[in-house]
Motif scaffolding. Structure first.
Motif, PDB file in Angstrom:
ATOM      1  N   LYS A   1       0.818  -1.203   0.000  1.00 17.21           N
ATOM      2  CA  LYS A   1       0.000   0.000   0.000  1.00 17.21           C
ATOM      3  C   LYS A   1       0.855   1.256   0.000  1.00 17.21           C
ATOM      4  O   LYS A   1       1.860   1.341   0.681  1.00 17.21           O
ATOM      5  CB  LYS A   1      -0.914  -0.026   1.241  1.00 17.21           C
ATOM      6  N   ASN A   2       0.433   2.263  -0.767  1.00 19.33           N
ATOM      7  CA  ASN A   2       1.137   3.549  -0.854  1.00 19.33           C
ATOM      8  C   ASN A   2       2.564   3.394  -1.353  1.00 19.33           C
ATOM      9  O   ASN A   2       3.427   4.214  -1.077  1.00 19.33           O
ATOM     10  CB  ASN A   2       1.149   4.255   0.511  1.00 19.33           C
TER      11      ASN A   2
ATOM     12  N   ASN B   1      10.753   1.867  -1.501  1.00 21.59           N
ATOM     13  CA  ASN B   1      10.106   3.174  -1.483  1.00 21.59           C
ATOM     14  C   ASN B   1      11.127   4.302  -1.428  1.00 21.59           C
ATOM     15  O   ASN B   1      10.894   5.392  -1.919  1.00 21.59           O
ATOM     16  CB  ASN B   1       9.159   3.269  -0.280  1.00 21.59           C
TER      17      ASN B   1
ATOM     18  N   ASP C   1       1.520  10.122   9.544  1.00 20.68           N
ATOM     19  CA  ASP C   1       2.617  10.111   8.563  1.00 20.68           C
ATOM     20  C   ASP C   1       3.978  10.080   9.239  1.00 20.68           C
ATOM     21  O   ASP C   1       4.922   9.475   8.726  1.00 20.68           O
ATOM     22  CB  ASP C   1       2.529  11.353   7.667  1.00 20.68           C
TER      23      ASP C   1
ATOM     24  N   CYS D   1       2.654   7.608   4.810  1.00 24.19           N
ATOM     25  CA  CYS D   1       3.044   8.871   4.193  1.00 24.19           C
ATOM     26  C   CYS D   1       2.991   8.763   2.663  1.00 24.19           C
ATOM     27  O   CYS D   1       3.643   7.913   2.063  1.00 24.19           O
ATOM     28  CB  CYS D   1       4.448   9.251   4.646  1.00 24.19           C
ATOM     29  N   GLU D   2       2.213   9.637   2.022  1.00 26.52           N
ATOM     30  CA  GLU D   2       2.056   9.605   0.576  1.00 26.52           C
ATOM     31  C   GLU D   2       3.197  10.290  -0.161  1.00 26.52           C
ATOM     32  O   GLU D   2       3.510   9.929  -1.296  1.00 26.52           O
ATOM     33  CB  GLU D   2       0.725  10.255   0.187  1.00 26.52           C
ATOM     34  N   LYS D   3       3.828  11.286   0.452  1.00 22.74           N
ATOM     35  CA  LYS D   3       4.893  12.025  -0.211  1.00 22.74           C
ATOM     36  C   LYS D   3       6.104  12.138   0.727  1.00 22.74           C
ATOM     37  O   LYS D   3       6.387  13.196   1.292  1.00 22.74           O
ATOM     38  CB  LYS D   3       4.414  13.412  -0.625  1.00 22.74           C
TER      39      LYS D   3
END
Length: 563
Positions: free
Chosen positions: A31-32, A44, A117, A372-374
């Motif tokens: 995920k993400n 990542n 996050d 955390c997306e970014k």
């Protein structure tokens, strides 16, 4: 001199460890874009992207942090947070948790899919860091540090001991540290020692006695206190401490008999051999000296049982002749009567100050989670606080805030302490964040006018009174070992340390015979001391290879001595 008979096996260091901070890994992600497992989590980190502030479009992320109950709870009111939002176009949703609830709540939060996050002010150790990393909860950050965190990277490049401490045995960095350094010479840092002995100089003067310089002279002084001093607040206590309690234990004074003692009992010789202080004959001799004082009624009989509040109240009553603590201020209204007791020569003339295994940084403070997306934006944002002036403000507080008492004024690029900010910790806590910062010793006089007064006083005292008598060039460093080694150390150490400290207290109370000492050493061996020291040696050797630790204590790339 070390106890004979210990032959330590040395383990080869994995080549990947020597490349710490520059590795990337590959693998499937979940995920993400985050990993399903620890080693795959590195995938990542390869997605690090350039970030330029202010962002063209507003971005928001969350940080979970702890906060003292008497400090500002709403971080959005803090000038530092508001200025960062203006500068970056990033809004941070601070989830503040009361100090006493934080440990339970952050652990619960990290077990859920809607975790924050970022989690900060955790102060966790390698075993827990690796546990979260292996579950894919913490992202590996080394690529983000390289691409998005130039301020932190500059610190890590100049302080290899910090990089080594946050780099796990798999080569990845999962947590961001904070650094608070007072001297580049590890023998002079304010936490190279913990508890300091403070003696009542007013009583010495009243009795016409000189400051003691030997253990025998101290015994005579304590006896004179017991025989001749009267107080209005109760009976005189010639000497008091809390045995086996951090920053209130008398281990520093055992150095008059050789190695002395520290709070985890690991020490390192100048030829880089790790040993355990409480199995040394020298430590036994020091403890038997304390027993002699105890048997003569010169040591507080409550040293084995008193809690911190009882001890503090007793010292602050002005009826203790010699006490041990981090700060002289424990004496309260009687503080002006006390002075630091200089190192004492033992019966054979030995003068030695044992080093504590404290550091000028904490390794497990801040983590970016898989929610955390970014991560590039978040890491670039956090890096702003590693800029020197911002680090100082993050740690202590800021200036020109109309809503709070200011910690600093600003004169050009220089931060200058206000009287209120320098004197009051609550004022500092209302303005600061105390999460991401690195304050190096060479920042003083450049980015801020001076060191916090209490730190400067302790630094001066440690560097002039005690540091010249520190014989060891090494403390035991913050070695980030493999999880299996960390686990095994914990398995052995839990019972072994408890037993060793129990015997330490028993010696002070009752003394010890040669037969009982031999039996104690044999039981320590049976409990796994040899294996424990081999593992600790492995960690030291790994750290040595990573940091050029040979310069430790000489002002070079050395491991400085914190929590």
């Amino acid at each position: 001199m070390l106890r004979k008979g210990f032959r330590r096996g040395f383990c080869a260091i994995c080549a990947t460890v020597l490349l710490a901070g520059s590795l990337t890994a590959c693998g499937g992600t979940g995920k993400n874009g985050t990993a399903d497992g620890g080693s795959n989590a590195a995938a990542n980190s390869a997605a690090a992207e350039e970030v330029s502030f202010p962002l063209a479009e507003k971005y928001e992320f969350s940080i979970m942090t702890r906060v003292a109950s008497d400090s500002e709870q709403d971080f959005s009111k803090k000038a530092l947070v508001q200025r960062m939002e203006e500068k970056t176009n990033v809004t941070v949703d601070y989830k503040t948790i009361p100090e006493e609830q934080f440990d339970d709540k952050y652990k619960l939060a990290l077990s859920k899919s809607d975790m924050p996050d970022v989690v900060t002010k955790m102060y966790i150790k390698p075993y827990d860091i690796l546990g979260y990393a292996n579950k894919g909860v913490f992202l590996p950050l080394e690529d983000y540090i390289e691409k998005n965190m130039p301020n932190l990277k500059k610190v890590l490049d100049s302080r290899p001991e910090v990089r080594a401490a946050i780099t796990s045995a798999d080569g990845h960095i999962y947590t961001l540290p904070f650094v608070n350094e007072w001297s580049t010479n590890s023998k002079e840092n304010i936490n190279v020692i913990g508890a300091i002995p403070y003696i009542n100089k007013t009583w010495l003067d009243q009795l016409g006695l000189s400051m003691p310089s030997t253990t025998e002279e101290l015994k005579n002084v304590l006896q004179a206190f017991a025989d001749n001093i009267k107080t209005e607040n109760g009976s005189v206590v010639p000497m008091s401490f809390r045995i086996n309690q951090v920053n209130q234990d008398p281990g520093i004074s055992l150095g008059s008999y050789g190695c002395g003692d520290n709070m985890d009992h690991y020490m390192v010789t100048n030829d880089k051999k790790v040993y355990y202080s409480l199995v040394q004959d020298e430590a036994r001799a020091g403890l038997e000296w304390l027993h002699e004082l105890y048997a003569q009624g010169l040591i507080d009989p409550e040293i084995f049982s008193q809690d911190g509040a009882t001890y503090s109240a007793k010292v602050a009553s002005g009826r203790v002749g010699l006490f041990y603590d981090w700060a002289i201020g424990l004496a309260g209204d009687y503080t002006d009567q006390y002075e630091a007791l200089p190192p004492l020569a033992g019966p054979d003339g030995t003068i030695n100050i044992p080093r504590q295994n404290y550091y000028s940084f904490d390794m497990g403070v801040t983590a970016v989670t898989s929610a955390c997306e970014k991560p590039s934006v978040v890491c670039a944002y956090l890096d702003q606080y590693f800029e020197p002036s911002m680090s100082i403000q993050n740690c202590y507080g800021t200036y020109d805030d109309p809503d709070y008492t200011n910690v600093f004024t600003k004169d050009g690029d220089m931060l200058k302490w206000t009287d209120e900010g320098a004197a009051d910790g609550k004022i500092r806590n209302d303005q600061n964040l105390y999460d991401c910062f690195a304050i190096l010793s060479d920042y003083y006089g450049v980015y801020v006018d001076r060191m916090l007064d209490s730190d400067a006083l302790r630094l001066d005292m440690v560097s002039t009174v005690y540091s010249p008598y520190i014989s060891s060039n090494f403390n035991y460093p913050a070695a980030f070992m493999e999880q299996k080694d960390i686990t095994r150390i914990s398995e052995i150490e839990t019972d072994l340390k408890k037993y060793a400290e129990q015997v330490k207290a028993e010696i002070v109370k009752d003394g010890i015979t040669d037969e009982a000492w031999t039996a104690y050493l044999e039981k320590m061996d049976q409990m796994g001391l040899k294996e424990l020291l081999e593992l600790k040696q492995k960690g030291f050797d790994m750290f040595y290879e990573l940091t050029n630790y040979e310069n430790a204590g000489t002002g070079g790339a050395a491991q400085d001595t914190t929590e």
